[in-house]
Design a protein around this motif. Sequence first.
Motif, PDB file in Angstrom:
ATOM      1  N   ASP A  20      20.098  68.161  22.478  1.00  0.00           N
ATOM      2  CA  ASP A  20      20.989  68.051  23.626  1.00  0.00           C
ATOM      3  C   ASP A  20      20.935  66.651  24.204  1.00  0.00           C
ATOM      4  O   ASP A  20      19.941  65.918  24.040  1.00  0.00           O
ATOM      5  CB  ASP A  20      20.585  69.036  24.730  1.00  0.00           C
ATOM      6  CG  ASP A  20      20.865  70.487  24.376  1.00  0.00           C
ATOM      7  OD1 ASP A  20      21.408  70.749  23.286  1.00  0.00           O
ATOM      8  OD2 ASP A  20      20.536  71.353  25.205  1.00  0.00           O
ATOM      9  N   TYR A  21      21.998  66.284  24.928  1.00  0.00           N
ATOM     10  CA  TYR A  21      22.023  65.015  25.631  1.00  0.00           C
ATOM     11  C   TYR A  21      22.892  65.184  26.876  1.00  0.00           C
ATOM     12  O   TYR A  21      23.942  65.837  26.818  1.00  0.00           O
ATOM     13  CB  TYR A  21      22.595  63.912  24.744  1.00  0.00           C
ATOM     14  CG  TYR A  21      22.188  62.516  25.137  1.00  0.00           C
ATOM     15  CD1 TYR A  21      20.946  61.996  24.765  1.00  0.00           C
ATOM     16  CD2 TYR A  21      23.033  61.704  25.886  1.00  0.00           C
ATOM     17  CE1 TYR A  21      20.562  60.715  25.117  1.00  0.00           C
ATOM     18  CE2 TYR A  21      22.662  60.419  26.245  1.00  0.00           C
ATOM     19  CZ  TYR A  21      21.423  59.925  25.858  1.00  0.00           C
ATOM     20  OH  TYR A  21      21.043  58.654  26.221  1.00  0.00           O
ATOM     21  N   VAL A  22      22.446  64.641  28.003  1.00  0.00           N
ATOM     22  CA  VAL A  22      23.195  64.785  29.251  1.00  0.00           C
ATOM     23  C   VAL A  22      23.494  63.420  29.843  1.00  0.00           C
ATOM     24  O   VAL A  22      22.799  62.428  29.578  1.00  0.00           O
ATOM     25  CB  VAL A  22      22.431  65.648  30.286  1.00  0.00           C
ATOM     26  CG1 VAL A  22      22.224  67.061  29.751  1.00  0.00           C
ATOM     27  CG2 VAL A  22      21.101  65.010  30.660  1.00  0.00           C
ATOM     28  N   PHE A  23      24.529  63.374  30.662  1.00  0.00           N
ATOM     29  CA  PHE A  23      24.902  62.162  31.394  1.00  0.00           C
ATOM     30  C   PHE A  23      25.306  62.596  32.787  1.00  0.00           C
ATOM     31  O   PHE A  23      26.088  63.540  32.949  1.00  0.00           O
ATOM     32  CB  PHE A  23      26.060  61.447  30.702  1.00  0.00           C
ATOM     33  CG  PHE A  23      26.444  60.141  31.334  1.00  0.00           C
ATOM     34  CD1 PHE A  23      25.796  58.973  30.971  1.00  0.00           C
ATOM     35  CD2 PHE A  23      27.448  60.077  32.287  1.00  0.00           C
ATOM     36  CE1 PHE A  23      26.145  57.753  31.542  1.00  0.00           C
ATOM     37  CE2 PHE A  23      27.805  58.871  32.870  1.00  0.00           C
ATOM     38  CZ  PHE A  23      27.153  57.698  32.490  1.00  0.00           C
ATOM     39  N   CYS A  24      24.776  61.924  33.801  1.00  0.00           N
ATOM     40  CA  CYS A  24      24.993  62.340  35.188  1.00  0.00           C
ATOM     41  C   CYS A  24      25.097  61.083  36.051  1.00  0.00           C
ATOM     42  O   CYS A  24      24.097  60.435  36.319  1.00  0.00           O
ATOM     43  CB  CYS A  24      23.819  63.224  35.626  1.00  0.00           C
ATOM     44  SG  CYS A  24      23.941  63.921  37.289  1.00  0.00           S
ATOM     45  N   GLU A  25      26.319  60.747  36.463  1.00  0.00           N
ATOM     46  CA  GLU A  25      26.526  59.523  37.236  1.00  0.00           C
ATOM     47  C   GLU A  25      27.462  59.798  38.425  1.00  0.00           C
ATOM     48  O   GLU A  25      28.630  60.134  38.241  1.00  0.00           O
ATOM     49  CB  GLU A  25      27.117  58.437  36.331  1.00  0.00           C
ATOM     50  CG  GLU A  25      27.352  57.117  37.034  1.00  0.00           C
ATOM     51  CD  GLU A  25      26.105  56.583  37.728  1.00  0.00           C
ATOM     52  OE1 GLU A  25      26.030  56.717  38.972  1.00  0.00           O
ATOM     53  OE2 GLU A  25      25.215  56.059  37.032  1.00  0.00           O
ATOM     54  N   GLU A  26      26.932  59.661  39.617  1.00  0.00           N
ATOM     55  CA  GLU A  26      27.714  59.891  40.831  1.00  0.00           C
ATOM     56  C   GLU A  26      28.583  58.688  41.192  1.00  0.00           C
ATOM     57  O   GLU A  26      29.521  58.827  41.977  1.00  0.00           O
ATOM     58  CB  GLU A  26      26.790  60.210  42.004  1.00  0.00           C
ATOM     59  CG  GLU A  26      25.960  61.476  41.817  1.00  0.00           C
ATOM     60  CD  GLU A  26      24.914  61.633  42.919  1.00  0.00           C
ATOM     61  OE1 GLU A  26      25.136  61.106  44.028  1.00  0.00           O
ATOM     62  OE2 GLU A  26      23.877  62.272  42.656  1.00  0.00           O
ATOM     63  N   PRO A  50      35.650  58.040  39.371  1.00  0.00           N
ATOM     64  CA  PRO A  50      34.692  57.847  40.468  1.00  0.00           C
ATOM     65  C   PRO A  50      33.307  58.398  40.180  1.00  0.00           C
ATOM     66  O   PRO A  50      32.338  58.076  40.873  1.00  0.00           O
ATOM     67  CB  PRO A  50      35.343  58.589  41.638  1.00  0.00           C
ATOM     68  CG  PRO A  50      36.171  59.650  40.987  1.00  0.00           C
ATOM     69  CD  PRO A  50      36.675  59.046  39.716  1.00  0.00           C
ATOM     70  N   ASN A  51      33.187  59.238  39.171  1.00  0.00           N
ATOM     71  CA  ASN A  51      31.909  59.842  38.780  1.00  0.00           C
ATOM     72  C   ASN A  51      32.113  60.467  37.412  1.00  0.00           C
ATOM     73  O   ASN A  51      33.252  60.616  36.955  1.00  0.00           O
ATOM     74  CB  ASN A  51      31.443  60.891  39.807  1.00  0.00           C
ATOM     75  CG  ASN A  51      32.570  61.843  40.190  1.00  0.00           C
ATOM     76  OD1 ASN A  51      33.022  62.656  39.393  1.00  0.00           O
ATOM     77  ND2 ASN A  51      33.062  61.714  41.425  1.00  0.00           N
ATOM     78  N   LEU A  52      31.018  60.856  36.763  1.00  0.00           N
ATOM     79  CA  LEU A  52      31.157  61.418  35.415  1.00  0.00           C
ATOM     80  C   LEU A  52      29.917  62.236  35.068  1.00  0.00           C
ATOM     81  O   LEU A  52      28.789  61.781  35.268  1.00  0.00           O
ATOM     82  CB  LEU A  52      31.331  60.297  34.391  1.00  0.00           C
ATOM     83  CG  LEU A  52      31.764  60.689  32.979  1.00  0.00           C
ATOM     84  CD1 LEU A  52      33.132  61.366  32.986  1.00  0.00           C
ATOM     85  CD2 LEU A  52      31.786  59.465  32.075  1.00  0.00           C
ATOM     86  N   PHE A  53      30.161  63.437  34.529  1.00  0.00           N
ATOM     87  CA  PHE A  53      29.076  64.352  34.185  1.00  0.00           C
ATOM     88  C   PHE A  53      29.361  64.949  32.806  1.00  0.00           C
ATOM     89  O   PHE A  53      30.468  65.405  32.540  1.00  0.00           O
ATOM     90  CB  PHE A  53      28.968  65.458  35.242  1.00  0.00           C
ATOM     91  CG  PHE A  53      28.898  64.931  36.644  1.00  0.00           C
ATOM     92  CD1 PHE A  53      27.709  64.429  37.150  1.00  0.00           C
ATOM     93  CD2 PHE A  53      30.034  64.902  37.450  1.00  0.00           C
ATOM     94  CE1 PHE A  53      27.637  63.921  38.440  1.00  0.00           C
ATOM     95  CE2 PHE A  53      29.974  64.400  38.736  1.00  0.00           C
ATOM     96  CZ  PHE A  53      28.772  63.903  39.244  1.00  0.00           C
ATOM     97  N   ILE A  54      28.327  64.966  31.949  1.00  0.00           N
ATOM     98  CA  ILE A  54      28.511  65.408  30.557  1.00  0.00           C
ATOM     99  C   ILE A  54      27.301  66.202  30.092  1.00  0.00           C
ATOM    100  O   ILE A  54      26.156  65.845  30.389  1.00  0.00           O
ATOM    101  CB  ILE A  54      28.691  64.204  29.597  1.00  0.00           C
ATOM    102  CG1 ILE A  54      29.854  63.313  30.022  1.00  0.00           C
ATOM    103  CG2 ILE A  54      28.894  64.675  28.156  1.00  0.00           C
ATOM    104  CD1 ILE A  54      29.912  61.980  29.262  1.00  0.00           C
ATOM    105  N   VAL A  55      27.558  67.262  29.323  1.00  0.00           N
ATOM    106  CA  VAL A  55      26.523  67.946  28.553  1.00  0.00           C
ATOM    107  C   VAL A  55      27.001  68.027  27.103  1.00  0.00           C
ATOM    108  O   VAL A  55      28.123  68.465  26.842  1.00  0.00           O
ATOM    109  CB  VAL A  55      26.232  69.366  29.089  1.00  0.00           C
ATOM    110  CG1 VAL A  55      25.300  70.118  28.137  1.00  0.00           C
ATOM    111  CG2 VAL A  55      25.620  69.305  30.484  1.00  0.00           C
ATOM    112  N   ALA A  56      26.153  67.585  26.185  1.00  0.00           N
ATOM    113  CA  ALA A  56      26.473  67.632  24.755  1.00  0.00           C
ATOM    114  C   ALA A  56      25.333  68.311  24.017  1.00  0.00           C
ATOM    115  O   ALA A  56      24.165  68.028  24.269  1.00  0.00           O
ATOM    116  CB  ALA A  56      26.688  66.221  24.206  1.00  0.00           C
ATOM    117  N   ASP A  57      25.667  69.212  23.104  1.00  0.00           N
ATOM    118  CA  ASP A  57      24.692  69.975  22.326  1.00  0.00           C
ATOM    119  C   ASP A  57      24.952  69.697  20.850  1.00  0.00           C
ATOM    120  O   ASP A  57      25.906  70.198  20.271  1.00  0.00           O
ATOM    121  CB  ASP A  57      24.846  71.464  22.655  1.00  0.00           C
ATOM    122  CG  ASP A  57      23.877  72.349  21.900  1.00  0.00           C
ATOM    123  OD1 ASP A  57      23.102  71.832  21.062  1.00  0.00           O
ATOM    124  OD2 ASP A  57      23.885  73.576  22.133  1.00  0.00           O
TER     125      ASP A  57
END
Length: 240
Positions: free
Chosen positions: A18-24, A31-38
């Motif tokens: 898994d890999y995640v990305f979390c940027e407010e 303006p922001n970006l959120f991701i979950v990848a499996d």
Amino acid sequence: MRSFSITDIGEKRQINQDYVFCEEKSIGGLPNLFIVADGMGGHNAGDYASRFCVEVFTEKIRTNQQKTPIGMISEALQYTNDLLLEEANTNYDLQGMGTTFVVATIIENIMYVANVGDSRLYVIRDNIKQITEDHSLVEEMVKTGEIERKDVRFHPNKNIITRALGANASVTPDYFEVELNKDDIVLMCSDGLTNMMEDKDIMEIVREYPEDLETAAKTLVDKANKNGGNDNISIVVVKL
């Protein structure tokens, strides 16, 4: 807006794919970006695919000239898929790799979502609502009436997905536009969480810690591991 992300190897796997990305803060035109990848694939290919796709996608978003959120996300997803296929073709050990991908951005009170595969996005308020639709064999079986939804988590084919980045030359995401209310909590996750817990149990834990997203996410991971931890577990939680 507040957010928290976590990824855990689980109890049974040797590698976290898994890999995640979390940027407010803003990323390019978003303006922001959120991701979950499996990720999926033999050896280290799944690990490589999820990380590669998140990195390529976010870099494309930073330079994307599209004017709408969905336009930016759509173009970046196809670009990411193209590069993933090229990468797989240059390395025998990476052939056949792929990854699920669920991505969201929130502009004022509107959330724009895209997903490929069976990683999910929920909105939690008075109840829990799954916004994304799983691209999986068992979801197709539910639609045709072959199995009941309550049996999905325990079906032997629950891990067979019907769409993924890296699966075909063209990628076909689903897109969603969701109006959010103040204090809504958005939860994104890989199936390492949802295969180990019922939706109602996920909701109860999140609502127990409405102001402490870190504790909520870590408690969900602990519960999934106590229930077996059969897969990697990744979570992104966002509160308006």
